[in-house]
Scaffold this motif. Sequence first.
Motif, PDB file in Angstrom:
ATOM      1  N   ASN A   8      36.766  60.659  78.243  1.00  0.00           N
ATOM      2  CA  ASN A   8      37.029  61.545  79.364  1.00  0.00           C
ATOM      3  C   ASN A   8      38.071  62.558  78.885  1.00  0.00           C
ATOM      4  O   ASN A   8      39.205  62.194  78.577  1.00  0.00           O
ATOM      5  CB  ASN A   8      37.568  60.764  80.567  1.00  0.00           C
ATOM      6  CG  ASN A   8      36.445  60.148  81.382  1.00  0.00           C
ATOM      7  OD1 ASN A   8      35.322  60.627  81.354  1.00  0.00           O
ATOM      8  ND2 ASN A   8      36.753  59.083  82.106  1.00  0.00           N
ATOM      9  N   LEU A   9      37.671  63.819  78.804  1.00  0.00           N
ATOM     10  CA  LEU A   9      38.542  64.876  78.279  1.00  0.00           C
ATOM     11  C   LEU A   9      39.073  65.724  79.431  1.00  0.00           C
ATOM     12  O   LEU A   9      38.299  66.221  80.244  1.00  0.00           O
ATOM     13  CB  LEU A   9      37.773  65.765  77.303  1.00  0.00           C
ATOM     14  CG  LEU A   9      38.464  67.066  76.875  1.00  0.00           C
ATOM     15  CD1 LEU A   9      39.731  66.762  76.081  1.00  0.00           C
ATOM     16  CD2 LEU A   9      37.505  67.940  76.074  1.00  0.00           C
ATOM     17  N   THR A  10      40.413  65.862  79.474  1.00  0.00           N
ATOM     18  CA  THR A  10      41.060  66.789  80.397  1.00  0.00           C
ATOM     19  C   THR A  10      41.779  67.826  79.550  1.00  0.00           C
ATOM     20  O   THR A  10      42.699  67.493  78.805  1.00  0.00           O
ATOM     21  CB  THR A  10      42.061  66.067  81.317  1.00  0.00           C
ATOM     22  OG1 THR A  10      41.386  65.059  82.042  1.00  0.00           O
ATOM     23  CG2 THR A  10      42.694  67.050  82.294  1.00  0.00           C
ATOM     24  N   LEU A  11      41.348  69.063  79.638  1.00  0.00           N
ATOM     25  CA  LEU A  11      41.895  70.130  78.805  1.00  0.00           C
ATOM     26  C   LEU A  11      42.566  71.166  79.700  1.00  0.00           C
ATOM     27  O   LEU A  11      41.960  71.666  80.650  1.00  0.00           O
ATOM     28  CB  LEU A  11      40.777  70.780  77.984  1.00  0.00           C
ATOM     29  CG  LEU A  11      41.181  71.578  76.750  1.00  0.00           C
ATOM     30  CD1 LEU A  11      41.968  70.710  75.778  1.00  0.00           C
ATOM     31  CD2 LEU A  11      39.945  72.153  76.057  1.00  0.00           C
ATOM     32  N   SER A  12      43.858  71.480  79.386  1.00  0.00           N
ATOM     33  CA  SER A  12      44.634  72.409  80.210  1.00  0.00           C
ATOM     34  C   SER A  12      45.331  73.436  79.327  1.00  0.00           C
ATOM     35  O   SER A  12      45.529  73.223  78.121  1.00  0.00           O
ATOM     36  CB  SER A  12      45.687  71.647  81.021  1.00  0.00           C
ATOM     37  OG  SER A  12      45.100  70.666  81.829  1.00  0.00           O
ATOM     38  N   LEU A  13      45.743  74.548  79.945  1.00  0.00           N
ATOM     39  CA  LEU A  13      46.486  75.605  79.258  1.00  0.00           C
ATOM     40  C   LEU A  13      47.980  75.513  79.557  1.00  0.00           C
ATOM     41  O   LEU A  13      48.380  75.141  80.661  1.00  0.00           O
ATOM     42  CB  LEU A  13      45.986  76.983  79.703  1.00  0.00           C
ATOM     43  CG  LEU A  13      44.645  77.472  79.130  1.00  0.00           C
ATOM     44  CD1 LEU A  13      44.367  78.870  79.663  1.00  0.00           C
ATOM     45  CD2 LEU A  13      44.650  77.465  77.616  1.00  0.00           C
ATOM     46  N   TYR A  21      49.325  77.586  74.571  1.00  0.00           N
ATOM     47  CA  TYR A  21      48.859  76.324  73.977  1.00  0.00           C
ATOM     48  C   TYR A  21      47.782  75.715  74.884  1.00  0.00           C
ATOM     49  O   TYR A  21      47.688  76.044  76.068  1.00  0.00           O
ATOM     50  CB  TYR A  21      50.013  75.319  73.816  1.00  0.00           C
ATOM     51  CG  TYR A  21      51.084  75.768  72.864  1.00  0.00           C
ATOM     52  CD1 TYR A  21      50.959  75.571  71.500  1.00  0.00           C
ATOM     53  CD2 TYR A  21      52.244  76.382  73.353  1.00  0.00           C
ATOM     54  CE1 TYR A  21      51.959  75.989  70.627  1.00  0.00           C
ATOM     55  CE2 TYR A  21      53.239  76.798  72.491  1.00  0.00           C
ATOM     56  CZ  TYR A  21      53.089  76.603  71.124  1.00  0.00           C
ATOM     57  OH  TYR A  21      54.062  77.031  70.273  1.00  0.00           O
ATOM     58  N   GLN A  22      47.051  74.791  74.287  1.00  0.00           N
ATOM     59  CA  GLN A  22      46.124  73.960  75.065  1.00  0.00           C
ATOM     60  C   GLN A  22      46.526  72.502  74.890  1.00  0.00           C
ATOM     61  O   GLN A  22      46.875  72.065  73.797  1.00  0.00           O
ATOM     62  CB  GLN A  22      44.674  74.192  74.634  1.00  0.00           C
ATOM     63  CG  GLN A  22      44.414  74.105  73.131  1.00  0.00           C
ATOM     64  CD  GLN A  22      42.976  74.376  72.785  1.00  0.00           C
ATOM     65  OE1 GLN A  22      42.079  73.906  73.471  1.00  0.00           O
ATOM     66  NE2 GLN A  22      42.752  75.145  71.736  1.00  0.00           N
ATOM     67  N   VAL A  23      46.521  71.792  76.016  1.00  0.00           N
ATOM     68  CA  VAL A  23      46.895  70.375  76.026  1.00  0.00           C
ATOM     69  C   VAL A  23      45.645  69.563  76.340  1.00  0.00           C
ATOM     70  O   VAL A  23      45.005  69.774  77.376  1.00  0.00           O
ATOM     71  CB  VAL A  23      47.989  70.091  77.075  1.00  0.00           C
ATOM     72  CG1 VAL A  23      48.360  68.610  77.048  1.00  0.00           C
ATOM     73  CG2 VAL A  23      49.209  70.961  76.811  1.00  0.00           C
ATOM     74  N   ALA A  24      45.312  68.649  75.448  1.00  0.00           N
ATOM     75  CA  ALA A  24      44.131  67.797  75.631  1.00  0.00           C
ATOM     76  C   ALA A  24      44.565  66.364  75.879  1.00  0.00           C
ATOM     77  O   ALA A  24      45.405  65.828  75.162  1.00  0.00           O
ATOM     78  CB  ALA A  24      43.228  67.866  74.405  1.00  0.00           C
ATOM     79  N   MET A  25      44.010  65.750  76.910  1.00  0.00           N
ATOM     80  CA  MET A  25      44.246  64.330  77.202  1.00  0.00           C
ATOM     81  C   MET A  25      42.901  63.626  77.144  1.00  0.00           C
ATOM     82  O   MET A  25      41.959  64.025  77.834  1.00  0.00           O
ATOM     83  CB  MET A  25      44.877  64.157  78.576  1.00  0.00           C
ATOM     84  CG  MET A  25      46.244  64.791  78.690  1.00  0.00           C
ATOM     85  SD  MET A  25      47.014  64.403  80.263  1.00  0.00           S
ATOM     86  CE  MET A  25      48.546  65.331  80.086  1.00  0.00           C
ATOM     87  N   LEU A  26      42.823  62.596  76.327  1.00  0.00           N
ATOM     88  CA  LEU A  26      41.560  61.897  76.096  1.00  0.00           C
ATOM     89  C   LEU A  26      41.704  60.408  76.386  1.00  0.00           C
ATOM     90  O   LEU A  26      42.652  59.763  75.911  1.00  0.00           O
ATOM     91  CB  LEU A  26      41.084  62.081  74.649  1.00  0.00           C
ATOM     92  CG  LEU A  26      40.683  63.507  74.241  1.00  0.00           C
ATOM     93  CD1 LEU A  26      41.884  64.229  73.640  1.00  0.00           C
ATOM     94  CD2 LEU A  26      39.533  63.475  73.240  1.00  0.00           C
TER      95      LEU A  26
END
Length: 723
Positions: free
Chosen positions: A238-243, A253-258
């Motif tokens: 489950n990928l949550t990608l934010s700026l 930047y981009q912050v990815a939570m997996l």
Amino acid sequence: MTEIRPRSDTPVVDVLAQEWAVEVEGTSYVPMGSDELVEYLTEITADLVSALRSRPVRTAVGHEAGRRLVQAHFTGPSTVERTLMLLGRRLPELLGEDRRDDALALVGALAAGYATTLRDRTLDEQEAIRRAVIVARHQTEQALHASEARFRAMFYEAAIGIGLGDMHGRIVEVNPALTQMFGYTAQEMRRRTVGELAHPEDLPSVWVLYERLLAGELDNFCIEKRFYRKDGEEIICNLTLSLVRDERGRPAYQVAMLEDVTERHELQSHLEYQAFHDTLTTLPNRALFADRVEHIFTTTAPGSARRVGLCFLDLDGFKAVNDSLGHDVGDLMLKEVAQRLADQATDGELVARMGGDEFVVLVENSRGVEQLISLAERILAAIAAPLELAGQELAVTASIGIVERPVVGGDSSELMRAADITLYSAKADGRGRWALHDPSRDEAEITRFALSAAMPAAIEREEFFVLYQPLVAMGDHGMRGVEALVRWHHPQLGVLGPGRFIGLAEETGAIVALGHWVLARACRDARCWYDEFGDAAPFVSVNVAPRQLHEPALLGEVEQVLADTGLPPRLLQIELTERALTTDEGAPLKALDGLRELGVKIAIDDFGTGYSNLSYLRKLPVDVIKLDGSFGERLRDEEVTNTVDERIVGTLVDLGHALGMTVCAEGVETGAQAGRLRRLGCDEGQGWHFAAALPREDIREILAHPDVRSWPGPEDAFASSVS
């Protein structure tokens, strides 16, 4: 782990909650003692059990249970896995295997609620990180260091994988959870880009979202996505990608939570497989077959020439295998048959088990009837080969109903109804064969099924009535008795003879209730004649079907009817077919002995057609044998003498008299026939030569005026009755 076994007085909820607590204790950091843990899980378990008992199952309760687990910090890596496996196994065991599909749906909802809540919490954490980064850039150096320390603590200690990347997709920083997830060191990951870790078969829509994020058009998005580990293994996350934006609001930047959901995904896939496949044969089940058929009819465009074909198969005599050899052998037979069916599906046909010993083969794009016939013949040939099961060789046959038709203009229910009717026709034609759907037979079969369904209510509404055919003494032509013959006054179809419904009643089991009603009706009428005419009243003969003869309550029912009506037992005669008496010595003999003790007479109907062992006849407590009408057919013409038939009848009469039995001839239709049968020694006769089946009022008139009524032949008033 010690297995907790429920006592008979322990509620299901308590048992399941205790097992759950034992299973998950120590897998997550939860500030609860053992008793508090059990109490908390008991509340959730009670809600789940209540939801599962509902119809339909309330899956929203499962979703809420998953949310509560996350809120209580049950977020350890193995907590959800152990929870899903335990509930998926124990709910059906405790509440019944018939609830397995509902239990799986409820467990799936719990997993979805758990994942959704964990994702939402992840978004909250991501938002906190984003704000910490922005605030840190505008505060004093001391505040920056403090904020950075908090950020790093959150970043490096988080249970889910977190990574920072620049706007070109290059990885800048990763936390330990992410490196463990992908199998790379932090330094190795910083030398890679996001695209190098992604699955090459990702949907284009995933990359559209990613490009929009890099362009600053989106602040974040969530999606399930596949990646590759360093060792080449595929994982699902489950990928949550934010700026993260700079002080001017520009994407920096981009912050990815997996979150690795590979195991949960595999579990869900397994649960879905179980929901749509038969556990014994591993073939697709009824649910999957129904979905596939429905899809054919709903997706085919109007005007399409597409055709669909179906082979509906049922094993012949499978119940006998289960009853004689046991269900284990029966299961082995079903598995072997399933494999042989699958081997014959060489053109992409769907083979499914519908339940019991019923299978179906679906041809989604039929090329015509010949294709279906060829398939059915291959199936019959494959199944006919002897089976080696449990150390013995078994032969098995099957009946197949074939339906082949255009898709346009029909629906799935019509297709299955036609297949069911055609399968019934194949069995009725002798079994071990196929039958092709004939639309002209549908109406007759639908009427037959409608009669079967309507019969129980018709018995309660007393739509049936009884006629009585006299049993006449061959010497003085006096009426000794009457045979009760049932008819059905159907509201739409009119008066139906027994040939239209007795077979159906025996197939459905309604013959037991119908037989009891006829017995009670006939005994009440016989009692009325006895009250009015005393010893001149005839006995009444009532047919009892084989199914009734094997009912343990038969003797008690006869005794109760005699007590309720007050009819002397000597005025009741029970008629049974010869085949019914010779199928099983134990049950019939016990019932007949009991009836004999009551004083009821016993008659064998259609005698001579059962090919029974004549020595067995000596053991039966029988008073009367009724010769089947076929023996006297060639004795009707006065001008024709048939010595062979006369000798056969004479031999049967002598046999009956030697055993001390009365002999009654059925189907007497001419005076010449009656004379010959009398000379051959028949004691009684029954047939149109004397009278048709008559209403009870006409029987009373005959009794009231014995000198007026003359045989042979029914008068017009009597002949108008239904025979």
